[in-house]
Motif scaffolding. Sequence first.
Motif, PDB file in Angstrom:
ATOM      1  N   TRP A   1     -21.294 -47.363  13.002  1.00 34.70           N
ATOM      2  CA  TRP A   1     -21.991 -46.602  14.042  1.00 34.70           C
ATOM      3  C   TRP A   1     -21.353 -45.233  14.251  1.00 34.70           C
ATOM      4  CZ3 TRP A   1     -20.162 -45.915  19.352  1.00 34.70           C
ATOM      5  CH2 TRP A   1     -21.085 -45.235  20.146  1.00 34.70           C
ATOM      6  N   GLU A   2     -20.008 -45.176  14.298  1.00 34.72           N
ATOM      7  CA  GLU A   2     -19.325 -43.903  14.533  1.00 34.72           C
ATOM      8  C   GLU A   2     -19.549 -42.908  13.399  1.00 34.72           C
ATOM      9  OE1 GLU A   2     -15.298 -45.095  15.198  1.00 34.72           O
ATOM     10  OE2 GLU A   2     -15.625 -45.528  17.351  1.00 34.72           O
ATOM     11  N   LYS A   3     -19.590 -43.395  12.145  1.00 33.78           N
ATOM     12  CA  LYS A   3     -19.849 -42.503  11.014  1.00 33.78           C
ATOM     13  C   LYS A   3     -21.317 -42.078  10.953  1.00 33.78           C
ATOM     14  CE  LYS A   3     -16.188 -44.327   8.014  1.00 33.78           C
ATOM     15  NZ  LYS A   3     -15.900 -45.037   6.733  1.00 33.78           N
ATOM     16  N   LEU A   4     -22.172 -42.960  11.411  1.00 36.24           N
ATOM     17  CA  LEU A   4     -23.617 -42.728  11.310  1.00 36.24           C
ATOM     18  C   LEU A   4     -24.127 -41.803  12.406  1.00 36.24           C
ATOM     19  CD1 LEU A   4     -25.917 -43.984   9.468  1.00 36.24           C
ATOM     20  CD2 LEU A   4     -26.367 -45.507  11.403  1.00 36.24           C
ATOM     21  N   ASN A   5     -23.555 -41.915  13.586  1.00 37.52           N
ATOM     22  CA  ASN A   5     -24.121 -41.278  14.782  1.00 37.52           C
ATOM     23  C   ASN A   5     -24.251 -39.757  14.713  1.00 37.52           C
ATOM     24  OD1 ASN A   5     -25.251 -42.066  17.333  1.00 37.52           O
ATOM     25  ND2 ASN A   5     -23.531 -41.010  18.316  1.00 37.52           N
TER      26      ASN A   5
ATOM     27  N   PRO B   1     -13.716 -55.374   4.518  1.00 38.59           N
ATOM     28  CA  PRO B   1     -15.009 -55.198   5.192  1.00 38.59           C
ATOM     29  C   PRO B   1     -14.976 -54.039   6.180  1.00 38.59           C
ATOM     30  CG  PRO B   1     -13.825 -57.044   6.148  1.00 38.59           C
ATOM     31  CD  PRO B   1     -13.022 -56.596   4.963  1.00 38.59           C
ATOM     32  N   VAL B   2     -16.127 -53.642   6.645  1.00 26.23           N
ATOM     33  CA  VAL B   2     -16.238 -52.550   7.610  1.00 26.23           C
ATOM     34  C   VAL B   2     -16.838 -53.094   8.895  1.00 26.23           C
ATOM     35  CG1 VAL B   2     -18.542 -51.849   6.784  1.00 26.23           C
ATOM     36  CG2 VAL B   2     -17.088 -50.187   7.958  1.00 26.23           C
ATOM     37  N   SER B   3     -16.373 -52.581  10.018  1.00 25.91           N
ATOM     38  CA  SER B   3     -16.855 -53.084  11.315  1.00 25.91           C
ATOM     39  C   SER B   3     -18.146 -52.388  11.721  1.00 25.91           C
ATOM     40  CB  SER B   3     -15.793 -52.861  12.390  1.00 25.91           C
ATOM     41  OG  SER B   3     -15.639 -51.467  12.653  1.00 25.91           O
ATOM     42  N   THR B   4     -18.856 -53.032  12.622  1.00 26.96           N
ATOM     43  CA  THR B   4     -20.085 -52.444  13.161  1.00 26.96           C
ATOM     44  C   THR B   4     -19.788 -51.115  13.838  1.00 26.96           C
ATOM     45  OG1 THR B   4     -21.007 -54.655  13.519  1.00 26.96           O
ATOM     46  CG2 THR B   4     -22.046 -52.827  14.691  1.00 26.96           C
ATOM     47  N   ARG B   5     -18.700 -51.074  14.600  1.00 26.40           N
ATOM     48  CA  ARG B   5     -18.348 -49.840  15.312  1.00 26.40           C
ATOM     49  C   ARG B   5     -18.051 -48.701  14.330  1.00 26.40           C
ATOM     50  NH1 ARG B   5     -16.981 -47.610  19.967  1.00 26.40           N
ATOM     51  NH2 ARG B   5     -17.483 -49.520  21.088  1.00 26.40           N
TER      52      ARG B   5
ATOM     53  N   HIS C   1     -28.112 -45.822  19.406  1.00 23.66           N
ATOM     54  CA  HIS C   1     -27.223 -46.699  20.153  1.00 23.66           C
ATOM     55  C   HIS C   1     -26.526 -47.667  19.201  1.00 23.66           C
ATOM     56  CE1 HIS C   1     -28.694 -45.291  24.006  1.00 23.66           C
ATOM     57  NE2 HIS C   1     -29.934 -45.494  23.603  1.00 23.66           N
ATOM     58  N   LYS C   2     -25.356 -48.103  19.595  1.00 21.47           N
ATOM     59  CA  LYS C   2     -24.617 -49.073  18.785  1.00 21.47           C
ATOM     60  C   LYS C   2     -25.425 -50.354  18.634  1.00 21.47           C
ATOM     61  CE  LYS C   2     -20.131 -51.437  18.606  1.00 21.47           C
ATOM     62  NZ  LYS C   2     -20.479 -52.779  19.127  1.00 21.47           N
ATOM     63  N   ARG C   3     -26.183 -50.700  19.656  1.00 21.32           N
ATOM     64  CA  ARG C   3     -27.011 -51.905  19.585  1.00 21.32           C
ATOM     65  C   ARG C   3     -28.076 -51.781  18.493  1.00 21.32           C
ATOM     66  NH1 ARG C   3     -27.816 -56.388  18.686  1.00 21.32           N
ATOM     67  NH2 ARG C   3     -29.404 -57.676  19.666  1.00 21.32           N
ATOM     68  N   THR C   4     -28.569 -50.554  18.262  1.00 22.68           N
ATOM     69  CA  THR C   4     -29.554 -50.340  17.203  1.00 22.68           C
ATOM     70  C   THR C   4     -28.940 -50.638  15.836  1.00 22.68           C
ATOM     71  OG1 THR C   4     -30.676 -48.635  18.497  1.00 22.68           O
ATOM     72  CG2 THR C   4     -31.085 -48.640  16.134  1.00 22.68           C
ATOM     73  N   VAL C   5     -27.693 -50.202  15.642  1.00 19.19           N
ATOM     74  CA  VAL C   5     -26.998 -50.468  14.384  1.00 19.19           C
ATOM     75  C   VAL C   5     -26.792 -51.969  14.202  1.00 19.19           C
ATOM     76  CG1 VAL C   5     -24.838 -50.115  13.110  1.00 19.19           C
ATOM     77  CG2 VAL C   5     -25.888 -48.217  14.366  1.00 19.19           C
ATOM     78  N   GLU C   6     -26.398 -52.651  15.276  1.00 21.38           N
ATOM     79  CA  GLU C   6     -26.193 -54.100  15.181  1.00 21.38           C
ATOM     80  C   GLU C   6     -27.489 -54.808  14.797  1.00 21.38           C
ATOM     81  OE1 GLU C   6     -24.846 -54.935  19.090  1.00 21.38           O
ATOM     82  OE2 GLU C   6     -22.748 -54.395  18.685  1.00 21.38           O
ATOM     83  N   ARG C   7     -28.585 -54.385  15.413  1.00 22.35           N
ATOM     84  CA  ARG C   7     -29.877 -55.013  15.124  1.00 22.35           C
ATOM     85  C   ARG C   7     -30.308 -54.743  13.679  1.00 22.35           C
ATOM     86  NH1 ARG C   7     -32.399 -52.920  19.002  1.00 22.35           N
ATOM     87  NH2 ARG C   7     -33.348 -51.189  17.879  1.00 22.35           N
ATOM     88  N   ASP C   8     -30.102 -53.511  13.209  1.00 26.67           N
ATOM     89  CA  ASP C   8     -30.457 -53.170  11.829  1.00 26.67           C
ATOM     90  C   ASP C   8     -29.651 -53.987  10.825  1.00 26.67           C
ATOM     91  OD1 ASP C   8     -32.335 -51.355  12.639  1.00 26.67           O
ATOM     92  OD2 ASP C   8     -31.118 -49.575  12.233  1.00 26.67           O
TER      93      ASP C   8
END
Length: 331
Positions: free
Chosen positions: A32-36, A25-29, A42-49
């Motif tokens: 986020w780091e690859k996407l940013n 699996p892949v972590s939220t962080r 914000h990391k919180r936006t990724v978590e919510r999505d």
Amino acid sequence: MSNDYSTFARRMEMLRMIPEEPSPPVSTRAIWEKLNPHFPCHKRTVERDLVELSQHYAYYCSEQGRGQTWRFLKGRKEIAPTSTAVIALGYLQARPYLQQVLPAEVYQGIEPQFAEAEAVLQRHGSHLSAWPERVRVLPGLKQLQKPAFNHQVWVTLTQALLLGKQFTALYAKRTADHPKTLRFSPLGLVSKGNVHYLIATANDYTNPVIFALHRISNAELSDDSIDEHIHFNIDEYIANFGWTPAGEIILKADIAPAIAQRLEETPLGDEQKITPLDGSDWYQLEARVPDDQETKWWVYGLNHHIRVTAPPHWVDEFRENSYKMMALYQQ
């Protein structure tokens, strides 16, 4: 790019990053780091999505230490989910727009999902599958055909813009006999109608200039970065260039009955008033409109069905151009 389409593209890229069982699996962080770099958020936006999208896609969350990891069920990584044809249809309807505004590498990353969306509609036998063949969006005004340009130029340009790199290319000015080699530092990209424009500095000049994309050829990405000290705001630049309204005016005009009826149904804006003219079947129009070229073109398109009476600088412009047009037809 509008917020709606930016959100759509960001979420598609997120889904592409989630692996499928039996891959780890892949972590939220990590997502986020690859996407940013491409979709700053914000990391919180990724978590919510991720939580919201998990309601529609076959992936699940696992707790790992203080963080969360994500993984698709084996054989269920379908970015256009089979659970609903509605979302698949939404992808296909957004495709023409996204192809024009997304960086090439981002669009290529989500392109397979459009094929999946088509398959979903066909596989479900949904009544929605016929929708793309029954609906068309037409421009309100006459639009010229798209100018031809090399796709590789688009790939190089968008890559340079994303990475903050320079690129070299040939540029053919409209008034020049031969193209000239320039070193571009790309700062922004604007789509206006069917034409794309690059905003960039060239060679050793520091003032941004607008270049028509279809006049660029033989583009090659450079390892050199653009000057990070250049202050550039794309909205300010567009406004100063004259592509956005200089302000607003109160347009007053006498209009023919057919135009009055059309504007009653589709007003020019929130502040519009149409009243009958005494002793005539014409009407008087009063509306708050942008002081821009596009609104003037709309007025020109009405020809002899409108007579502008205010503001004075508009009246002067239309009168002068009417004399010039009359002179052309008297030749």
